[in-house]
Motif scaffolding. Structure first.
Motif, PDB file in Angstrom:
ATOM      1  N   ALA A 144     -49.476 -26.211 -26.083  1.00 55.27           N
ATOM      2  CA  ALA A 144     -48.499 -26.260 -25.443  1.00 55.27           C
ATOM      3  C   ALA A 144     -48.065 -25.950 -23.577  1.00 55.27           C
ATOM      4  N   VAL A 145     -47.112 -26.558 -22.592  1.00 54.62           N
ATOM      5  CA  VAL A 145     -47.059 -26.479 -21.409  1.00 54.62           C
ATOM      6  C   VAL A 145     -45.572 -26.176 -20.891  1.00 54.62           C
ATOM      7  N   SER A 146     -45.524 -25.118 -20.464  1.00 54.76           N
ATOM      8  CA  SER A 146     -43.776 -24.907 -20.236  1.00 54.76           C
ATOM      9  C   SER A 146     -43.721 -24.873 -18.535  1.00 54.76           C
ATOM     10  N   SER A 147     -42.699 -25.547 -18.438  1.00 60.40           N
ATOM     11  CA  SER A 147     -41.976 -26.520 -17.410  1.00 60.40           C
ATOM     12  C   SER A 147     -40.984 -25.825 -16.543  1.00 60.40           C
ATOM     13  N   TYR A 148     -40.602 -25.750 -15.423  1.00 62.56           N
ATOM     14  CA  TYR A 148     -38.943 -25.037 -15.126  1.00 62.56           C
ATOM     15  C   TYR A 148     -38.847 -25.938 -14.566  1.00 62.56           C
ATOM     16  N   GLU A 149     -37.628 -26.301 -14.785  1.00 60.09           N
ATOM     17  CA  GLU A 149     -37.099 -27.604 -14.705  1.00 60.09           C
ATOM     18  C   GLU A 149     -34.576 -27.011 -14.546  1.00 60.09           C
ATOM     19  N   ALA A 150     -34.890 -26.330 -12.768  1.00 60.35           N
ATOM     20  CA  ALA A 150     -33.912 -25.924 -12.618  1.00 60.35           C
ATOM     21  C   ALA A 150     -33.024 -27.496 -11.533  1.00 60.35           C
ATOM     22  N   PRO A 151     -31.504 -27.355 -11.583  1.00 61.15           N
ATOM     23  CA  PRO A 151     -31.257 -28.595 -10.105  1.00 61.15           C
ATOM     24  C   PRO A 151     -31.240 -28.138  -9.475  1.00 61.15           C
ATOM     25  N   GLU A 152     -31.546 -27.062  -8.704  1.00 63.07           N
ATOM     26  CA  GLU A 152     -31.562 -26.324  -7.194  1.00 63.07           C
ATOM     27  C   GLU A 152     -32.526 -25.377  -7.177  1.00 63.07           C
ATOM     28  N   ALA A 153     -33.195 -25.250  -6.143  1.00 63.85           N
ATOM     29  CA  ALA A 153     -33.298 -23.702  -6.039  1.00 63.85           C
ATOM     30  C   ALA A 153     -32.225 -22.382  -6.270  1.00 63.85           C
ATOM     31  N   MET A 154     -32.800 -21.203  -6.924  1.00 63.03           N
ATOM     32  CA  MET A 154     -31.592 -21.211  -6.837  1.00 63.03           C
ATOM     33  C   MET A 154     -31.907 -18.907  -6.351  1.00 63.03           C
ATOM     34  N   VAL A 155     -31.148 -18.304  -5.970  1.00 63.94           N
ATOM     35  CA  VAL A 155     -30.742 -17.014  -5.691  1.00 63.94           C
ATOM     36  C   VAL A 155     -30.094 -16.134  -6.258  1.00 63.94           C
ATOM     37  N   ILE A 156     -30.527 -14.998  -6.940  1.00 62.22           N
ATOM     38  CA  ILE A 156     -29.556 -13.572  -7.536  1.00 62.22           C
ATOM     39  C   ILE A 156     -29.659 -12.763  -6.651  1.00 62.22           C
ATOM     40  N   VAL A 157     -28.110 -12.530  -6.810  1.00 64.55           N
ATOM     41  CA  VAL A 157     -27.347 -12.135  -5.507  1.00 64.55           C
ATOM     42  C   VAL A 157     -26.731 -10.401  -6.365  1.00 64.55           C
ATOM     43  N   LYS A 158     -26.445  -9.797  -5.258  1.00 62.09           N
ATOM     44  CA  LYS A 158     -25.513  -8.859  -6.758  1.00 62.09           C
ATOM     45  C   LYS A 158     -24.612  -8.855  -5.205  1.00 62.09           C
ATOM     46  N   ALA A 159     -24.029  -8.480  -6.614  1.00 60.99           N
ATOM     47  CA  ALA A 159     -22.186  -8.786  -5.939  1.00 60.99           C
ATOM     48  C   ALA A 159     -21.607  -7.945  -5.538  1.00 60.99           C
ATOM     49  N   ASN A 160     -20.623  -8.314  -4.227  1.00 61.48           N
ATOM     50  CA  ASN A 160     -19.964  -6.789  -3.606  1.00 61.48           C
ATOM     51  C   ASN A 160     -18.969  -6.957  -4.152  1.00 61.48           C
ATOM     52  N   SER A 161     -18.847  -5.771  -4.816  1.00 58.21           N
ATOM     53  CA  SER A 161     -17.425  -5.762  -5.494  1.00 58.21           C
ATOM     54  C   SER A 161     -16.644  -5.250  -4.764  1.00 58.21           C
ATOM     55  N   VAL A 162     -16.748  -3.914  -3.612  1.00 60.72           N
ATOM     56  CA  VAL A 162     -15.623  -2.942  -3.570  1.00 60.72           C
ATOM     57  C   VAL A 162     -15.204  -4.337  -2.001  1.00 60.72           C
ATOM     58  N   LYS A 163     -13.934  -4.707  -2.475  1.00 60.15           N
ATOM     59  CA  LYS A 163     -13.481  -4.946  -1.435  1.00 60.15           C
ATOM     60  C   LYS A 163     -12.134  -4.314  -0.135  1.00 60.15           C
ATOM     61  N   SER A 164     -11.863  -5.291   0.824  1.00 60.64           N
ATOM     62  CA  SER A 164     -11.629  -4.574   1.934  1.00 60.64           C
ATOM     63  C   SER A 164     -10.187  -3.522   1.256  1.00 60.64           C
ATOM     64  N   ARG A 165      -9.370  -3.136   2.616  1.00 58.13           N
ATOM     65  CA  ARG A 165      -7.824  -2.613   2.104  1.00 58.13           C
ATOM     66  C   ARG A 165      -6.998  -4.027   1.757  1.00 58.13           C
ATOM     67  N   ARG A 166      -7.578  -4.469   3.276  1.00 59.84           N
ATOM     68  CA  ARG A 166      -6.731  -6.123   3.045  1.00 59.84           C
ATOM     69  C   ARG A 166      -6.495  -6.746   1.866  1.00 59.84           C
ATOM     70  N   GLU A 167      -8.136  -7.059   1.875  1.00 58.25           N
ATOM     71  CA  GLU A 167      -8.942  -8.537   0.601  1.00 58.25           C
ATOM     72  C   GLU A 167      -7.802  -8.066  -0.687  1.00 58.25           C
ATOM     73  N   TYR A 168      -7.633  -6.020  -0.858  1.00 55.30           N
ATOM     74  CA  TYR A 168      -7.088  -5.994  -1.903  1.00 55.30           C
ATOM     75  C   TYR A 168      -5.533  -6.159  -2.143  1.00 55.30           C
ATOM     76  N   LEU A 169      -5.031  -5.534  -0.933  1.00 53.23           N
ATOM     77  CA  LEU A 169      -3.623  -6.196  -1.101  1.00 53.23           C
ATOM     78  C   LEU A 169      -2.890  -7.137  -0.621  1.00 53.23           C
ATOM     79  N   ASN A 170      -3.689  -8.623  -0.287  1.00 54.96           N
ATOM     80  CA  ASN A 170      -3.539  -9.677  -0.602  1.00 54.96           C
ATOM     81  C   ASN A 170      -3.601  -9.802  -2.491  1.00 54.96           C
ATOM     82  N   ASP A 171      -4.649  -9.255  -2.625  1.00 52.48           N
ATOM     83  CA  ASP A 171      -4.532 -10.107  -4.079  1.00 52.48           C
ATOM     84  C   ASP A 171      -3.642  -9.599  -4.794  1.00 52.48           C
ATOM     85  N   LEU A 172      -3.291  -8.363  -4.603  1.00 49.19           N
ATOM     86  CA  LEU A 172      -1.439  -7.351  -5.340  1.00 49.19           C
ATOM     87  C   LEU A 172      -0.636  -8.813  -5.302  1.00 49.19           C
TER      88      LEU A 172
END
Length: 154
Positions: A40-68
């Motif tokens: 058996a041979v395993s091959s990695y077939e992804a549609p494109e190169a990918m990156v794992i990124v830590k999402a920024n869950s802290v929003k600025s005050r202005r973004e939070y107020l706009n979301d409200l």
């Protein structure tokens, strides 16, 4: 929170709480096992190169107020923006402690919320000039963003 993002397209393929769950999903979906001569041979077939990124869950005050505002949570928006100040003076008096000004703006707001959008009608009810009513509506729209959606007619 972590995201698996395409390097070129910036498309978010998957989100997970930790990087290991995200990596498991990536390996589960993009590794293909093929049987060739010799095993058996395993091959990695992804549609494109990918990156794992830590999402920024802290929003600025202005973004939070706009979301409200986008969600229609106007009372919470006012609580945050006005903090502990005197509501009547801050909303209706623009920082001025004049009871007649505050009462006039309360009447203008009440009539406008009832659906009267013609400034001439509001001016007749409040017994003020149309320019005064327009000025009051402009001052009220700073604190009541939902009034921006309904525009007054001259």
């Amino acid at each position: 929170m972590f995201k698996l993002i395409g390097n070129v397209s910036k498309k978010v393929y998957y989100e997970a709480e930790n990087a290991s769950d995200l990596n498991k999903w990536r390996l589960h979906n993009f590794i293909e096992d093929r049987y060739k001569k010799g095993g058996a041979v395993s091959s990695y077939e992804a549609p494109e190169a990918m990156v794992i990124v830590k999402a920024n869950s802290v929003k600025s005050r202005r973004e939070y107020l706009n979301d409200l505002l986008d969600e229609g949570k106007f009372e919470e928006y006012r609580k945050i923006t006005m903090e502990n100040s005197n509501r009547d003076i801050e909303v209706y008096g623009s920082g001025k402690d004049k009871p007649e000004l505050i009462n006039r703006r309360k009447k203008v707001e009440k009539l406008f919320r009832q659906g009267i959008t013609n400034t001439a009608e509001i001016a007749g009810e409040v017994q003020a000039s149309r320019s005064t009513v327009n000025f009051d509506l402009r001052a009220l729209r700073k604190t009541y963003p939902e009034l921006k959606q309904k525009r007054a007619r001259s």
